[in-house]
Write an enzyme that holds these catalytic residues in place. Sequence first.
Site, PDB file in Angstrom:
ATOM      1  N   ASP A  67      -7.226   3.266  19.934  1.00  0.00           N
ATOM      2  CA  ASP A  67      -6.859   2.446  18.780  1.00  0.00           C
ATOM      3  C   ASP A  67      -6.700   0.971  19.142  1.00  0.00           C
ATOM      4  O   ASP A  67      -6.692   0.595  20.327  1.00  0.00           O
ATOM      5  CB  ASP A  67      -5.571   2.984  18.133  1.00  0.00           C
ATOM      6  CG  ASP A  67      -4.501   3.358  19.163  1.00  0.00           C
ATOM      7  OD1 ASP A  67      -4.601   2.940  20.327  1.00  0.00           O
ATOM      8  OD2 ASP A  67      -3.551   4.064  18.786  1.00  0.00           O
ATOM      9  N   ASN A 136       7.343  10.221  15.508  1.00  0.00           N
ATOM     10  CA  ASN A 136       7.107  10.951  14.255  1.00  0.00           C
ATOM     11  C   ASN A 136       5.932  11.921  14.394  1.00  0.00           C
ATOM     12  O   ASN A 136       5.429  12.431  13.411  1.00  0.00           O
ATOM     13  CB  ASN A 136       6.862   9.965  13.101  1.00  0.00           C
ATOM     14  CG  ASN A 136       5.660   9.060  13.366  1.00  0.00           C
ATOM     15  OD1 ASN A 136       4.951   9.226  14.359  1.00  0.00           O
ATOM     16  ND2 ASN A 136       5.421   8.114  12.469  1.00  0.00           N
ATOM     17  N   HIS A 138       2.970  11.107  15.692  1.00  0.00           N
ATOM     18  CA  HIS A 138       1.645  10.493  15.595  1.00  0.00           C
ATOM     19  C   HIS A 138       0.886  10.559  16.918  1.00  0.00           C
ATOM     20  O   HIS A 138       1.483  10.585  17.998  1.00  0.00           O
ATOM     21  CB  HIS A 138       1.708   9.066  15.020  1.00  0.00           C
ATOM     22  CG  HIS A 138       2.221   8.011  15.947  1.00  0.00           C
ATOM     23  ND1 HIS A 138       3.100   7.032  15.539  1.00  0.00           N
ATOM     24  CD2 HIS A 138       1.991   7.744  17.262  1.00  0.00           C
ATOM     25  CE1 HIS A 138       3.358   6.234  16.552  1.00  0.00           C
ATOM     26  NE2 HIS A 138       2.694   6.641  17.615  1.00  0.00           N
ATOM     27  N   GLU A 143      -0.688   8.565  11.524  1.00  0.00           N
ATOM     28  CA  GLU A 143       0.699   8.743  11.114  1.00  0.00           C
ATOM     29  C   GLU A 143       0.821   9.999  10.236  1.00  0.00           C
ATOM     30  O   GLU A 143      -0.194  10.497   9.734  1.00  0.00           O
ATOM     31  CB  GLU A 143       1.139   7.522  10.285  1.00  0.00           C
ATOM     32  CG  GLU A 143       0.964   6.192  10.990  1.00  0.00           C
ATOM     33  CD  GLU A 143       2.043   5.914  12.022  1.00  0.00           C
ATOM     34  OE1 GLU A 143       2.835   6.811  12.349  1.00  0.00           O
ATOM     35  OE2 GLU A 143       2.094   4.767  12.507  1.00  0.00           O
TER      36      GLU A 143
HETATM   37  C1  F6R Z   1      -1.340   4.287  21.987  1.00  0.00           C
HETATM   38  C2  F6R Z   1      -1.167   5.188  20.864  1.00  0.00           C
HETATM   39  C3  F6R Z   1       0.157   5.711  20.434  1.00  0.00           C
HETATM   40  C4  F6R Z   1       1.123   6.024  21.566  1.00  0.00           C
HETATM   41  C5  F6R Z   1       2.442   6.571  21.021  1.00  0.00           C
HETATM   42  C6  F6R Z   1       3.445   6.835  22.117  1.00  0.00           C
HETATM   43  O1  F6R Z   1      -2.695   3.922  22.146  1.00  0.00           O
HETATM   44  O2  F6R Z   1      -2.125   5.473  20.261  1.00  0.00           O
HETATM   45  O3  F6R Z   1      -0.067   6.874  19.667  1.00  0.00           O
HETATM   46  O4  F6R Z   1       0.542   6.944  22.433  1.00  0.00           O
HETATM   47  O5  F6R Z   1       2.981   5.660  20.108  1.00  0.00           O
HETATM   48  O6  F6R Z   1       3.797   5.612  22.700  1.00  0.00           O
HETATM   49  P1  F6R Z   1       4.757   5.520  23.966  1.00  0.00           P
HETATM   50  O7  F6R Z   1       3.999   6.122  25.115  1.00  0.00           O
HETATM   51  O8  F6R Z   1       4.990   4.053  24.150  1.00  0.00           O
HETATM   52  O9  F6R Z   1       5.985   6.297  23.633  1.00  0.00           O
END
Ligand code: F6R
Length: 241
Positions: A67, A136, A138, A143
């Site tokens: 992303d 959440n 995701h 989301e």
């Molecule tokens: C990152 C992404 C997000 C993260 C998620 C967890 O490219 O797509 O889905 O993997 O928000 O983030 P952390 O590892 O910072 O808890």
Amino acid sequence: MRIIKATDYNDLSRKAANVIASQVTMKPDCVLGLATGSTPLGTYKELIERCEKGDLDFSSVKSVNLDEYRGLTRDNDQSYYYFMHNNLFKHININSENTNVPDGTQPDSDMECARYEKVIESLGGIDLQLLGLGHNGHIGFNEPDQAFAPVTHCVDLTESTIEANKRFFASADDVPRQAYTMGIGTIMKASKILLVVSGADKAQILREVLFGPITPQVPASVLQLHKDVIVVADEAAMSKF
Ligand code: F6R
């Protein structure tokens, strides 16, 4: 689904790096799907060390990132391109022409998402997709929603994600409101998936993801349907099993 328990974050990082290193060793020209966020940072550090020691060779590896924020340029220090360049790509012998991140500056979202989906297809699909887990549920920027998104698309970020990510920006107002992300369908097409989860604050959602109902309200729960998922989580993240 294989669940590997790590004692702590360092152990998780080593174990996750083992999985990626095996993939690169077994198929040197593989396509790695990569993620940003804090969880994979230790894994990337491990991979860098192994590459520096001469134990890992990324020269034929291709990568596709999950992303990117919409509207941020590559040289913006909060862009995911910048993150990947600084935390991994510039430290290993990957050819930068073989690295792919959605282009956040492309204003025509339909065009950019279709282009990105085609890039993944033209590489022959993803061999191993690394994922972190949002609070959440995701994955990527998929989301909680009414349905699973099939392909790369533009999303409006939820308040909880903006809240979680604002620590990286001067204020919550500076966090971009939209992002381009692979769809759940894009992620599910990967041959293998590696989900890394760390910390007690993820324990409840990890339990829902692995053992709860499969629902787009908990996007990562769809991973229960994938035939080859490895979860590497530390004890704190597994404390609610
Ligand atoms: C990152 C992404 C997000 C993260 C998620 C967890 O490219 O797509 O889905 O993997 O928000 O983030 P952390 O590892 O910072 O808890």
